[in-house]
Write an enzyme that holds these catalytic residues in place. Structure first.
Site, PDB file in Angstrom:
ATOM      1  CE  LYS A 176      -7.020  -1.524   9.087  1.00  0.00           C
ATOM      2  NZ  LYS A 176      -5.699  -1.706   8.472  1.00  0.00           N
TER       3      LYS A 176
ATOM      4  CE1 TYR B 117      -9.674   0.503   7.813  1.00  0.00           C
ATOM      5  CE2 TYR B 117     -10.380   1.311   9.955  1.00  0.00           C
ATOM      6  CZ  TYR B 117      -9.412   1.185   8.987  1.00  0.00           C
ATOM      7  OH  TYR B 117      -8.174   1.743   9.189  1.00  0.00           O
TER       8      TYR B 117
ATOM      9  CB  SER C  95      -7.379   1.302  12.788  1.00  0.00           C
ATOM     10  OG  SER C  95      -8.320   2.293  13.084  1.00  0.00           O
TER      11      SER C  95
ATOM     12  N   GLY D 116       0.839  -1.207   0.000  1.00  0.00           N
ATOM     13  CA  GLY D 116       0.000   0.000   0.000  1.00  0.00           C
ATOM     14  C   GLY D 116       0.866   1.245   0.000  1.00  0.00           C
ATOM     15  CB  ALA D 117       4.243   1.808  -1.330  1.00  0.00           C
TER      16      ALA D 117
HETATM   17  N1  LIG Z   1      -6.072   7.192   7.266  1.00  0.00           N
HETATM   18  C1  LIG Z   1      -6.425   6.866   8.499  1.00  0.00           C
HETATM   19  O1  LIG Z   1      -7.043   7.668   9.227  1.00  0.00           O
HETATM   20  C2  LIG Z   1      -6.062   5.527   9.063  1.00  0.00           C
HETATM   21  C3  LIG Z   1      -6.298   5.311  10.421  1.00  0.00           C
HETATM   22  C4  LIG Z   1      -5.988   4.086  10.964  1.00  0.00           C
HETATM   23  C5  LIG Z   1      -5.427   3.093  10.185  1.00  0.00           C
HETATM   24  N2  LIG Z   1      -5.222   3.311   8.854  1.00  0.00           N
HETATM   25  C6  LIG Z   1      -4.659   2.221   8.061  1.00  0.00           C
HETATM   26  O2  LIG Z   1      -3.474   2.647   7.429  1.00  0.00           O
HETATM   27  C7  LIG Z   1      -3.327   1.965   6.189  1.00  0.00           C
HETATM   28  C8  LIG Z   1      -3.151   2.992   5.093  1.00  0.00           C
HETATM   29  O3  LIG Z   1      -4.315   3.801   5.058  1.00  0.00           O
HETATM   30  P1  LIG Z   1      -4.416   5.141   4.236  1.00  0.00           P
HETATM   31  O4  LIG Z   1      -5.342   6.015   4.958  1.00  0.00           O
HETATM   32  O5  LIG Z   1      -3.070   5.608   3.856  1.00  0.00           O
HETATM   33  O6  LIG Z   1      -5.203   4.609   2.962  1.00  0.00           O
HETATM   34  P2  LIG Z   1      -5.139   5.043   1.419  1.00  0.00           P
HETATM   35  O7  LIG Z   1      -4.642   6.427   1.283  1.00  0.00           O
HETATM   36  O8  LIG Z   1      -6.451   4.673   0.838  1.00  0.00           O
HETATM   37  O9  LIG Z   1      -4.010   4.066   0.850  1.00  0.00           O
HETATM   38  C9  LIG Z   1      -4.215   2.690   0.857  1.00  0.00           C
HETATM   39  C10 LIG Z   1      -3.064   2.030   0.131  1.00  0.00           C
HETATM   40  O10 LIG Z   1      -3.325   0.630   0.079  1.00  0.00           O
HETATM   41  C11 LIG Z   1      -3.260   0.200  -1.277  1.00  0.00           C
HETATM   42  N3  LIG Z   1      -4.164  -0.923  -1.471  1.00  0.00           N
HETATM   43  C12 LIG Z   1      -5.503  -0.964  -1.257  1.00  0.00           C
HETATM   44  N4  LIG Z   1      -5.979  -2.166  -1.565  1.00  0.00           N
HETATM   45  C13 LIG Z   1      -4.922  -2.923  -1.965  1.00  0.00           C
HETATM   46  C14 LIG Z   1      -4.775  -4.252  -2.414  1.00  0.00           C
HETATM   47  N5  LIG Z   1      -5.833  -5.066  -2.538  1.00  0.00           N
HETATM   48  N6  LIG Z   1      -3.552  -4.695  -2.733  1.00  0.00           N
HETATM   49  C15 LIG Z   1      -2.474  -3.868  -2.641  1.00  0.00           C
HETATM   50  N7  LIG Z   1      -2.542  -2.610  -2.231  1.00  0.00           N
HETATM   51  C16 LIG Z   1      -3.757  -2.138  -1.896  1.00  0.00           C
HETATM   52  C17 LIG Z   1      -3.628   1.438  -2.096  1.00  0.00           C
HETATM   53  O11 LIG Z   1      -3.063   1.432  -3.389  1.00  0.00           O
HETATM   54  P3  LIG Z   1      -3.753   0.888  -4.736  1.00  0.00           P
HETATM   55  O12 LIG Z   1      -5.091   1.524  -4.830  1.00  0.00           O
HETATM   56  O13 LIG Z   1      -2.759   1.319  -5.779  1.00  0.00           O
HETATM   57  O14 LIG Z   1      -3.800  -0.579  -4.586  1.00  0.00           O
HETATM   58  C18 LIG Z   1      -2.927   2.527  -1.287  1.00  0.00           C
HETATM   59  O15 LIG Z   1      -1.562   2.580  -1.627  1.00  0.00           O
HETATM   60  C19 LIG Z   1      -4.591   1.118   6.013  1.00  0.00           C
HETATM   61  O16 LIG Z   1      -4.345  -0.188   6.443  1.00  0.00           O
HETATM   62  C20 LIG Z   1      -5.575   1.801   6.934  1.00  0.00           C
HETATM   63  O17 LIG Z   1      -6.558   0.918   7.373  1.00  0.00           O
HETATM   64  C21 LIG Z   1      -5.520   4.515   8.276  1.00  0.00           C
END
Ligand SMILES: NC(=O)c1ccc[n+]([C@@H]2O[C@H](COP(=O)([O-])OP(=O)(O)OC[C@H]3O[C@@H](n4cnc5c(N)ncnc54)[C@H](OP(=O)(O)O)[C@@H]3O)[C@@H](O)[C@H]2O)c1
Length: 247
Positions: free
Chosen positions: A152, A148, A135, A10-11
């Site tokens: 988590k 979701y 999370s 998820g980079a």
């Molecule tokens: N943002 C928050 O407030 C928050 C809070 C707590 C935890 N988190 C966790 O932190 C992590 C990153 O979240 P984020 O907010 O940065 O989300 P984001 O901006 O939506 O990014 C998600 C990343 O995961 C990749 N991805 C999604 N589905 C995938 C798949 N099937 N295979 C490979 N890559 C995949 C996406 O890229 P592609 O679309 O190119 O695949 C993207 O690079 C997640 O696990 C999320 O649950 C986020």
């Protein structure tokens, strides 16, 4: 010469992209995975003269064969950052079966696939570090997070369990449990997100906390402290407080 390598799932955007950039600024090499090659290339190009330090692979974390083939092509990593995930806010009164399944397949089993694919080389090297992105919604059921949140919570339990076997093989395990971070994922939320922080700030905290011996780290500090307390209160009080502050 750059000594340390991280594999980040998820980079391509959000927290994963922010951490990729930060690690590269700090002389790491990064192997970045996500489904969308265009987004990965965009990130790579944004690194300008450092772009050779990011190797990219278009890969869905649901595809174990592909993950294994990437693991075989690369040296063992110092850090495996299991971050890929999706988030869809849902109204629990509607039919959401596809959302429940998708979240389980990507957020939970996608982490397990990535872990299984990259772990063997860490084990043979007797050294490594795995960070699992959970999370705060894994601590406590939050509004709209019925698809979701359970994934988590499952990841947190998974990490709590694997650390006993992995620590004895020289592998450090940490869980990262953020509150709200400004990314494409949270841009879907139409409610107030207390303590919302920038992805670059979240990456800085992760970068600092990964050097610590804490098993779990969470941020932003004040919001996560409140949520920890909420999660330990009697349920009636917890749900009232969540309604007041998060809904
Ligand atoms: N943002 C928050 O407030 C928050 C809070 C707590 C935890 N988190 C966790 O932190 C992590 C990153 O979240 P984020 O907010 O940065 O989300 P984001 O901006 O939506 O990014 C998600 C990343 O995961 C990749 N991805 C999604 N589905 C995938 C798949 N099937 N295979 C490979 N890559 C995949 C996406 O890229 P592609 O679309 O190119 O695949 C993207 O690079 C997640 O696990 C999320 O649950 C986020």
């Amino acid at each position: 010469m750059r000594q340390k390598t991280a594999i980040i799932t998820g980079a391509s955007e959000g927290i994963g992209a922010a951490l990729t950039k930060l690690l590269i600024q700090h002389d790491w090499k990064v192997i970045g995975l996500s489904r969308n090659l265009k987004k990965l290339k965009f990130l790579q190009n944004s690194l300008l003269k450092n772009k050779d330090f990011l190797k990219i692979y278009a890969c869905d974390v649901q595809d174990f064969i592909k993950l294994e083939s990437i693991a075989k092509k690369n040296l063992p990593a110092d850090l495996l950052f299991l971050n890929a995930g999706i988030y869809t806010p849902i109204n629990a009164t509607k039919n959401n079966i596809e959302h429940y399944k998708q979240h389980l397949l990507i957020n939970y089993l996608g982490v397990i696939n990535s872990y299984e694919a990259f772990l063997p080389k860490m084990i043979s090297r007797k050294k490594g570090h795995i960070i699992i992105m959970s999370s705060i919604s894994g601590w406590i059921g939050l509004p709209k997070a019925a698809a979701y949140g359970p994934t988590k919570a499952a990841l947190r339990s998974f990490a709590q369990s694997i650390r006993y076997d992995l620590n004895s093989k020289g592998i450090k395990v940490q869980v990262c449990s953020p509150g709200f971070v400004e990314t494409p994922a949270t841009s879907k939320n139409d409610f107030y997100m207390p303590g919302l922080m920038k992805a670059d700030d979240a990456a800085k905290i992760i970068f600092n906390q990964m050097k610590s011996n804490k098993f779990e780290f969470s941020f932003p500090l004040i919001f996560s402290m409140f949520m920890k307390v909420f999660s330990m209160l009697p349920d009636k009080l917890t749900s009232l407080l969540i309604k007041k502050f998060v809904c």
